[in-house]
Design an enzyme around this catalytic site. Structure first.
Site, PDB file in Angstrom:
ATOM      1  N   CYS A  21      -0.360   0.598  -5.296  1.00  0.00           N
ATOM      2  CA  CYS A  21      -1.119   0.827  -4.072  1.00  0.00           C
ATOM      3  C   CYS A  21      -2.446   1.534  -4.388  1.00  0.00           C
ATOM      4  O   CYS A  21      -3.330   0.908  -4.935  1.00  0.00           O
ATOM      5  CB  CYS A  21      -0.266   1.565  -3.046  1.00  0.00           C
ATOM      6  SG  CYS A  21      -0.783   1.213  -1.357  1.00  0.00           S
ATOM      7  N   HIS A  80       4.570  -1.676  -2.704  1.00  0.00           N
ATOM      8  CA  HIS A  80       5.370  -0.596  -3.301  1.00  0.00           C
ATOM      9  C   HIS A  80       6.662  -1.150  -3.899  1.00  0.00           C
ATOM     10  O   HIS A  80       7.699  -1.164  -3.232  1.00  0.00           O
ATOM     11  CB  HIS A  80       5.708   0.457  -2.242  1.00  0.00           C
ATOM     12  CG  HIS A  80       4.521   1.234  -1.795  1.00  0.00           C
ATOM     13  ND1 HIS A  80       4.179   2.448  -2.366  1.00  0.00           N
ATOM     14  CD2 HIS A  80       3.582   0.973  -0.867  1.00  0.00           C
ATOM     15  CE1 HIS A  80       3.073   2.898  -1.786  1.00  0.00           C
ATOM     16  NE2 HIS A  80       2.692   2.023  -0.874  1.00  0.00           N
ATOM     17  N   GLU A 105       8.604   0.190  -5.924  1.00  0.00           N
ATOM     18  CA  GLU A 105       9.630   1.240  -6.076  1.00  0.00           C
ATOM     19  C   GLU A 105      10.592   1.283  -4.893  1.00  0.00           C
ATOM     20  O   GLU A 105      11.701   1.805  -5.009  1.00  0.00           O
ATOM     21  CB  GLU A 105       8.963   2.611  -6.294  1.00  0.00           C
ATOM     22  CG  GLU A 105       8.298   3.262  -5.078  1.00  0.00           C
ATOM     23  CD  GLU A 105       6.882   2.784  -4.781  1.00  0.00           C
ATOM     24  OE1 GLU A 105       6.496   1.695  -5.251  1.00  0.00           O
ATOM     25  OE2 GLU A 105       6.150   3.496  -4.056  1.00  0.00           O
TER      26      GLU A 105
HETATM   27  N1  GLN Z   1      -4.821   5.082   0.685  1.00  0.00           N
HETATM   28  C1  GLN Z   1      -4.667   3.723   0.327  1.00  0.00           C
HETATM   29  C2  GLN Z   1      -4.659   2.794   1.534  1.00  0.00           C
HETATM   30  O1  GLN Z   1      -4.405   3.193   2.625  1.00  0.00           O
HETATM   31  C3  GLN Z   1      -3.426   3.512  -0.505  1.00  0.00           C
HETATM   32  C4  GLN Z   1      -2.164   3.808   0.229  1.00  0.00           C
HETATM   33  C5  GLN Z   1      -0.969   3.988  -0.677  1.00  0.00           C
HETATM   34  O2  GLN Z   1      -1.103   4.270  -1.875  1.00  0.00           O
HETATM   35  N2  GLN Z   1       0.208   3.893  -0.115  1.00  0.00           N
HETATM   36  O3  GLN Z   1      -4.900   1.631   1.409  1.00  0.00           O
END
Ligand code: GLN
Length: 545
Positions: free
Chosen positions: A382, A508, A510
């Site tokens: 992310c 994600h 994970e």
């Molecule tokens: N802050 C980033 C976004 O909103 C990444 C979010 C995250 O790592 N979950 O796109």
């Protein structure tokens, strides 16, 4: 009709109610029952999505896009069954629902009160999953500690549910602490007695006492606890500290917890649970044939719980590779001070963590530059993927001001930009791109090697994305989009083919790694780290490690 098991906690917080619930569920599932677990949290936030990880640890996201308590992660990792929005309820959500109904005039002029209106709504939600026909047993973990003011409506609701459904259909397991006083060389039962009295004062009698202890409980002490807490002798369950959380279901099995629960719920107790796969997992976990050292670069590393699912995914992927994964937490802010080689040089791979806001991002970018240039395996998740895109833009495309709109909306090259549908949203709670979305994977890529499939779904939690105006320039210079959302073209995976293993994912992974299904992307990272280490230290040293 489903049977219901409630899990309460006494004496102190952090007793491991979530792991207890997951372990009991595992034993029951291994006996062929269809089990789900839900968590009721007594705080006023509608969900934990707006909470700082320092407050509450990781925010776990379900397939259907609910932002939930991290205990749901344990439930999924143990049971290998997805949870949903219905599996996590907070006081805030209950009140919001009741207050909205009041505004609609649904209560027809009645005074709306905690009892019965709030407790009725809690009850409706506690029973809901058991009424779908999908489950035989629903385990409900109550957040907080007995005696907390805010937990009282939940305990009252459980009392009512027992009254309505009967003792043979509803069970209360109370987790408690048996402290050891070094000076007296004694285990003490008084705090447990008091917490059970507290429960009894609300009209609730625990059926099973689960006693967290650092020393074995003697039969005498178990009998004493049973007598004073008014439970049967076989209902005092010892819960010792274990080497790994994955040992815990087996410890409860030795204590015959599953048999006691089934007997009290008047369910058949035939044979033993089938835990063959689970035991094989533990066997491999405890007997690795090699080890690697992975750096986890993030800004919440002081708190283990902030990256809970990432740590667990490393364990699963390590087992899949017969490899012990030592995770070294690295504060992204420390990397900004230089000496990158000194901090990262000895590692076999790094993972740059998800996150929000600008704190520590230059450290993340510096770490990514280092591992890219030194051919060290890399996984960005992310925000970690977004930083990899910025790093490439700055150093491989010559866009010195490459940035994300999140951190620098004035930059001339916003290679990470806000998703179109996010632009009209100002409210913060539950408004990100959340939950499972499809991703199409290109053949002949590392992502395809890892997944062995061109069609996958993964869970998301973000507002920003790869800016597709730059995609051509990136692909021509050697960073490709190997995974894209088939409907929108949103870039889901980037990778550098000309590097042993450099992969960034917008989703994600994970959140989907379980004991039975270790995640392909984590398996890929560990495999690459093993190969990298082998090249560096030689095969012999690998085995000695
Ligand atoms: N802050 C980033 C976004 O909103 C990444 C979010 C995250 O790592 N979950 O796109």
């Amino acid at each position: 009709m489903a049977k219901y098991i409630f899990v309460t906690g006494g004496v102190t917080s952090s007793l491991g109610k979530g792991i207890f619930a997951a372990s009991l569920a595992k034993l029951l599932q291994a006996r062929g029952h269809r089990v789900t677990i839900q968590k009721f949290d007594p705080y006023i936030n509608v969900d934990p999505g707006t909470l700082n990880p320092y407050e509450h640890g990781e925010c776990y996201v379900t397939e259907d896009g609910a932002e939930t308590d991290l205990d749901l992660g344990h439930y999924e990792r143990f049971l290998n069954v997805p949870t949903s929005q219905a599996n996590n309820v907070t006081t805030g959500r209950v009140y919001q629902y009741v207050i909205n109904k009041e505004r609609e005039g649904a209560y027809l002029g009645k005074t709306v009160q905690v009892i019965p209106h709030i407790t009725d709504e809690i009850k409706r939600r506690m029973l809901l999953l058991g009424q779908t026909g999908e489950y035989d047993i629903v385990i409900t973990e109550l957040g907080g500690t007995v005696g907390d003011i805010e937990a009282q409506p939940y305990i009252e609701t459980v009392r009512q549910i027992i009254w309505e459904l009967g003792h043979n259909n509803v069970l209360v397991c109370h987790l408690t602490l048996i402290p050891y006083l070094k000076s007296a060389k004694e285990l003490k039962t008084k705090p447990t007695q008091h917490s059970v009295k507290e429960l009894q004062s609300y009209g609730l009698q625990p059926d099973i006492l689960v006693c967290r202890t650092e020393h074995p409980l003697s039969d005498d002490l178990k009998r004493k606890l049973a007598l004073f807490c008014n439970v049967s002798n076989d209902s005092v369950i010892q819960a010792s500290d274990m080497e790994t959380i994955y040992d815990i279901p087996l410890e409860y099995q030795r204590e015959k917890l599953d048999q006691t629960v089934l007997r009290k719920l008047e369910l058949p107790i035939a044979g033993e649970p089938n835990l063959d796969k689970w035991k094989t997992f533990i066997q491999r976990l405890k007997n690795p044939t090699s080890q690697v050292r992975i750096g986890l670069v993030g800004k919440y590393i002081e708190l283990q719980d902030a990256y809970k699912s990432i740590f667990e995914s490393f364990i699963h992927a390590g087992v899949a590779n017969n490899c012990k994964v030592i995770v070294e937490s690295i504060h992204s802010e420390d990397l900004e001070e230089g000496n990158i080689a000194g901090t990262l040089g000895h590692l076999d791979g790094i993972l740059v963590a998800p996150g929000f806001g600008s704190r520590g991002i230059e450290g993340k970018i510096a770490a990514i530059k280092y591992v890219r240039e030194h051919n060290i395996p890399f996984l960005g998740i992310c925000l970690g993927m977004q930083m990899a895109v910025i790093e490439w833009g700055r150093h491989m495309l010559g866009l010195a001001d490459a940035h994300s709109t999140e951190m620098n909306p004035d930059s001339g090259n916003q290679v990470i930009c806000m998703m179109e549908e996010q632009k009209k949203i100002s409210a913060k709670g539950g408004t990100m791109r959340l939950g499972a979305y499809k991703c199409a994977i290109a053949l002949g890529t590392k992502a395809f090697d890892a997944y062995g499939s061109t069609n996958i779904t993964e869970r998301h939690r973000h507002r920003y994305e790869f800016n597709n105006e730059y995609l051509d320039a990136y692909e021509k210079s050697g960073m490709i989009a190997s995974g894209k959302n088939p409907d929108t073209g949103l870039v889901e995976i980037v990778e550098v083919p000309n590097h042993p293993w450099f992969v960034g994912v917008q989703f994600h992974p994970e959140l989907k790694s379980t004991v039975e299904n270790p995640h392909p992307v984590f398996i890929g990272l560990i495999k690459a780290a093993m190969e990298y280490k082998q090249k560096r230290v030689g095969a012999k040293a690998m085995q000695e490690a």
